[in-house]
Design a protein around this motif. Sequence first.
Motif, PDB file in Angstrom:
ATOM      1  N   THR A   1      47.976  38.320 -57.352  1.00  0.00           N
ATOM      2  CA  THR A   1      50.142  38.406 -56.878  1.00  0.00           C
ATOM      3  C   THR A   1      50.189  37.522 -57.776  1.00  0.00           C
ATOM      4  O   THR A   1      51.238  37.426 -57.914  1.00  0.00           O
ATOM      5  N   GLU A   2      49.926  36.455 -57.080  1.00  0.00           N
ATOM      6  CA  GLU A   2      50.196  35.375 -57.330  1.00  0.00           C
ATOM      7  C   GLU A   2      50.353  34.702 -59.111  1.00  0.00           C
ATOM      8  O   GLU A   2      51.154  34.089 -59.760  1.00  0.00           O
ATOM      9  N   THR A   3      49.141  35.444 -60.617  1.00  0.00           N
ATOM     10  CA  THR A   3      48.682  35.633 -61.442  1.00  0.00           C
ATOM     11  C   THR A   3      49.915  36.497 -62.016  1.00  0.00           C
ATOM     12  O   THR A   3      50.215  35.883 -62.969  1.00  0.00           O
ATOM     13  N   ALA A   4      50.072  37.505 -60.925  1.00  0.00           N
ATOM     14  CA  ALA A   4      50.968  38.367 -61.715  1.00  0.00           C
ATOM     15  C   ALA A   4      52.490  38.052 -62.024  1.00  0.00           C
ATOM     16  O   ALA A   4      53.091  37.891 -62.444  1.00  0.00           O
ATOM     17  N   ILE A   5      52.209  36.699 -60.296  1.00  0.00           N
ATOM     18  CA  ILE A   5      54.290  36.633 -60.758  1.00  0.00           C
ATOM     19  C   ILE A   5      54.263  35.251 -61.551  1.00  0.00           C
ATOM     20  O   ILE A   5      55.439  35.278 -62.308  1.00  0.00           O
ATOM     21  N   TYR A   6      53.351  34.919 -61.982  1.00  0.00           N
ATOM     22  CA  TYR A   6      53.366  34.013 -63.466  1.00  0.00           C
ATOM     23  C   TYR A   6      53.365  34.107 -64.698  1.00  0.00           C
ATOM     24  O   TYR A   6      54.517  33.542 -65.613  1.00  0.00           O
ATOM     25  N   LEU A   7      52.382  35.136 -64.779  1.00  0.00           N
ATOM     26  CA  LEU A   7      52.238  36.160 -66.289  1.00  0.00           C
ATOM     27  C   LEU A   7      53.990  36.829 -66.005  1.00  0.00           C
ATOM     28  O   LEU A   7      54.285  36.702 -67.648  1.00  0.00           O
ATOM     29  N   SER A   8      54.369  36.803 -65.012  1.00  0.00           N
ATOM     30  CA  SER A   8      55.799  37.878 -65.247  1.00  0.00           C
ATOM     31  C   SER A   8      56.756  36.354 -65.732  1.00  0.00           C
ATOM     32  O   SER A   8      57.433  36.992 -66.569  1.00  0.00           O
ATOM     33  N   THR A   9      56.995  35.558 -64.085  1.00  0.00           N
ATOM     34  CA  THR A   9      58.269  34.837 -65.284  1.00  0.00           C
ATOM     35  C   THR A   9      57.765  34.073 -65.907  1.00  0.00           C
ATOM     36  O   THR A   9      58.981  34.220 -66.453  1.00  0.00           O
ATOM     37  N   GLU A  10      56.568  33.852 -66.627  1.00  0.00           N
ATOM     38  CA  GLU A  10      56.969  33.209 -68.020  1.00  0.00           C
ATOM     39  C   GLU A  10      56.485  34.140 -69.259  1.00  0.00           C
ATOM     40  O   GLU A  10      57.441  33.711 -70.213  1.00  0.00           O
ATOM     41  N   ALA A  11      57.112  35.707 -69.388  1.00  0.00           N
ATOM     42  CA  ALA A  11      56.421  36.722 -70.468  1.00  0.00           C
ATOM     43  C   ALA A  11      58.299  36.389 -70.019  1.00  0.00           C
ATOM     44  O   ALA A  11      58.847  36.597 -71.788  1.00  0.00           O
ATOM     45  N   GLU A  12      59.200  36.323 -68.774  1.00  0.00           N
ATOM     46  CA  GLU A  12      60.702  36.817 -69.412  1.00  0.00           C
ATOM     47  C   GLU A  12      61.607  35.108 -69.851  1.00  0.00           C
ATOM     48  O   GLU A  12      62.164  35.726 -70.456  1.00  0.00           O
ATOM     49  N   LYS A  13      60.400  34.348 -70.107  1.00  0.00           N
ATOM     50  CA  LYS A  13      61.434  32.851 -70.917  1.00  0.00           C
ATOM     51  C   LYS A  13      61.036  33.735 -71.931  1.00  0.00           C
ATOM     52  O   LYS A  13      61.656  32.974 -72.553  1.00  0.00           O
ATOM     53  N   HIS A  14      59.847  34.211 -72.405  1.00  0.00           N
ATOM     54  CA  HIS A  14      60.013  34.337 -73.560  1.00  0.00           C
ATOM     55  C   HIS A  14      60.620  35.635 -74.354  1.00  0.00           C
ATOM     56  O   HIS A  14      60.626  35.568 -75.652  1.00  0.00           O
ATOM     57  N   GLY A  15      61.283  35.968 -73.816  1.00  0.00           N
ATOM     58  CA  GLY A  15      62.091  37.072 -73.876  1.00  0.00           C
ATOM     59  C   GLY A  15      61.629  38.686 -74.190  1.00  0.00           C
ATOM     60  O   GLY A  15      62.736  39.797 -74.823  1.00  0.00           O
ATOM     61  N   VAL A  16      60.827  38.814 -73.088  1.00  0.00           N
ATOM     62  CA  VAL A  16      60.895  39.975 -73.827  1.00  0.00           C
ATOM     63  C   VAL A  16      62.050  41.265 -72.500  1.00  0.00           C
ATOM     64  O   VAL A  16      62.583  40.551 -72.240  1.00  0.00           O
ATOM     65  N   ASP A  17      61.954  42.446 -73.281  1.00  0.00           N
ATOM     66  CA  ASP A  17      62.507  43.516 -72.150  1.00  0.00           C
ATOM     67  C   ASP A  17      62.307  43.725 -70.764  1.00  0.00           C
ATOM     68  O   ASP A  17      63.374  44.759 -70.610  1.00  0.00           O
ATOM     69  N   GLY A  18      60.502  43.829 -70.868  1.00  0.00           N
ATOM     70  CA  GLY A  18      60.776  44.479 -69.679  1.00  0.00           C
ATOM     71  C   GLY A  18      58.776  44.014 -69.506  1.00  0.00           C
ATOM     72  O   GLY A  18      58.259  43.077 -70.099  1.00  0.00           O
ATOM     73  N   LEU A  19      58.555  44.458 -68.219  1.00  0.00           N
ATOM     74  CA  LEU A  19      57.378  44.194 -67.741  1.00  0.00           C
ATOM     75  C   LEU A  19      56.180  46.022 -67.381  1.00  0.00           C
ATOM     76  O   LEU A  19      57.254  46.469 -66.807  1.00  0.00           O
ATOM     77  N   LEU A  20      55.283  45.294 -67.650  1.00  0.00           N
ATOM     78  CA  LEU A  20      54.405  47.022 -67.140  1.00  0.00           C
ATOM     79  C   LEU A  20      52.839  45.587 -66.814  1.00  0.00           C
ATOM     80  O   LEU A  20      52.361  45.058 -67.184  1.00  0.00           O
ATOM     81  N   THR A  21      53.047  46.560 -65.075  1.00  0.00           N
ATOM     82  CA  THR A  21      52.225  46.160 -63.711  1.00  0.00           C
ATOM     83  C   THR A  21      51.452  46.708 -63.165  1.00  0.00           C
ATOM     84  O   THR A  21      51.690  47.524 -62.622  1.00  0.00           O
ATOM     85  N   VAL A  22      50.305  46.662 -63.673  1.00  0.00           N
ATOM     86  CA  VAL A  22      48.818  47.537 -63.374  1.00  0.00           C
ATOM     87  C   VAL A  22      48.733  47.349 -61.099  1.00  0.00           C
ATOM     88  O   VAL A  22      48.998  46.039 -61.355  1.00  0.00           O
ATOM     89  N   THR A  23      47.971  48.656 -60.912  1.00  0.00           N
ATOM     90  CA  THR A  23      47.768  48.737 -60.158  1.00  0.00           C
ATOM     91  C   THR A  23      46.895  46.990 -59.697  1.00  0.00           C
ATOM     92  O   THR A  23      45.703  46.797 -60.752  1.00  0.00           O
ATOM     93  N   PRO A  24      46.395  46.453 -58.492  1.00  0.00           N
ATOM     94  CA  PRO A  24      45.628  45.390 -58.444  1.00  0.00           C
ATOM     95  C   PRO A  24      44.268  45.311 -58.465  1.00  0.00           C
ATOM     96  O   PRO A  24      44.208  47.076 -57.808  1.00  0.00           O
ATOM     97  N   TYR A  25      43.219  45.378 -59.160  1.00  0.00           N
ATOM     98  CA  TYR A  25      41.899  45.749 -59.797  1.00  0.00           C
ATOM     99  C   TYR A  25      40.991  45.399 -58.531  1.00  0.00           C
ATOM    100  O   TYR A  25      41.523  44.515 -57.379  1.00  0.00           O
TER     101      TYR A  25
END
Length: 294
Positions: free
Chosen positions: A84-108
């Motif tokens: 979860t912490e990694t997903a949060i890190y990648l998501s917050t950084e992607a937001e800073k780069h200006g993406v329009d949305g996120l796709l988040t897979v179930t934890p494998y």
Amino acid sequence: MAVFTGAGVAIVTPFKANGEVNYEKFGELLEFQIKGGTDAIIVCGTTGEASTLTHEEHLEVIKYCVEKVNGRIPVIAGTGSNCTETAIYLSTEAEKHGVDGLLTVTPYYNKATQKGLFAHFKAIADSVKLPIILYNVPSRTGCNILPETIVKLCTEVENIVGVKEASGNISQVVKLMSLAEGKVDLYSGNDDQIFSLLTLGGKGVISVLSNVAPKETHDICEKFFAGDMEGSRDIQLRAIELCDALFCEVNPIPVKKGLNLMNMEAGPLRMPLTEMEEANAVKLEKAMKDFGIL
């Protein structure tokens, strides 16, 4: 309002012979998709080999994609993780780069309970303001989001807006949409089920097929939404042989081979993925020729 409607491509990440990301070829692939009518770019997903990108590469590929697309169509970044912490890190950084949305897979591998899935996705959503599309692909993750959990997430968490459904279980999708009450944006995660999920109220597809056939994948959706059900269905049925060939080995092995057959220079795969078996490569080439893209 949906993040996008129509055909989104789950785009490959091209590599050089030495394994580095090939940004020149990536730019060419993005232009090929936009020229072909693709409605959205989904970057750094399964097809983009995100699991073998370093975090730095992952975010650099997202940044390059946003800059190259330059607002012409939406860019959705794959930022899921089994941590979860990694997903949060990648998501917050992607937001800073200006993406329009996120796709988040179930934890494998972890195989979280439905309670755990709700907590995981809510924590990611609470860390960003972007709209989030859940990704349900139990064949790869060993974890299935039940329809009730998807509806609960889309109802109770403001910026969780939909799901990429790749369970292959049409009965499960029917149940989901019977419970959704218009609160879940549904995207097909299987290229052989685009038309079927559109008939259930789907918004479109997040597609592997679109890598090699962007116009045709777009047209399945566009014709459907224009009321040309027969035209949409006919393209879907004509594409079945190619869809089968693109998944005769684990994705993205076949689709990268397909792009290389088209001289698009997607390059090699990163280990543990290996090059396509010769018999399957022959099957893929035939399907591409029969479909008219070779």
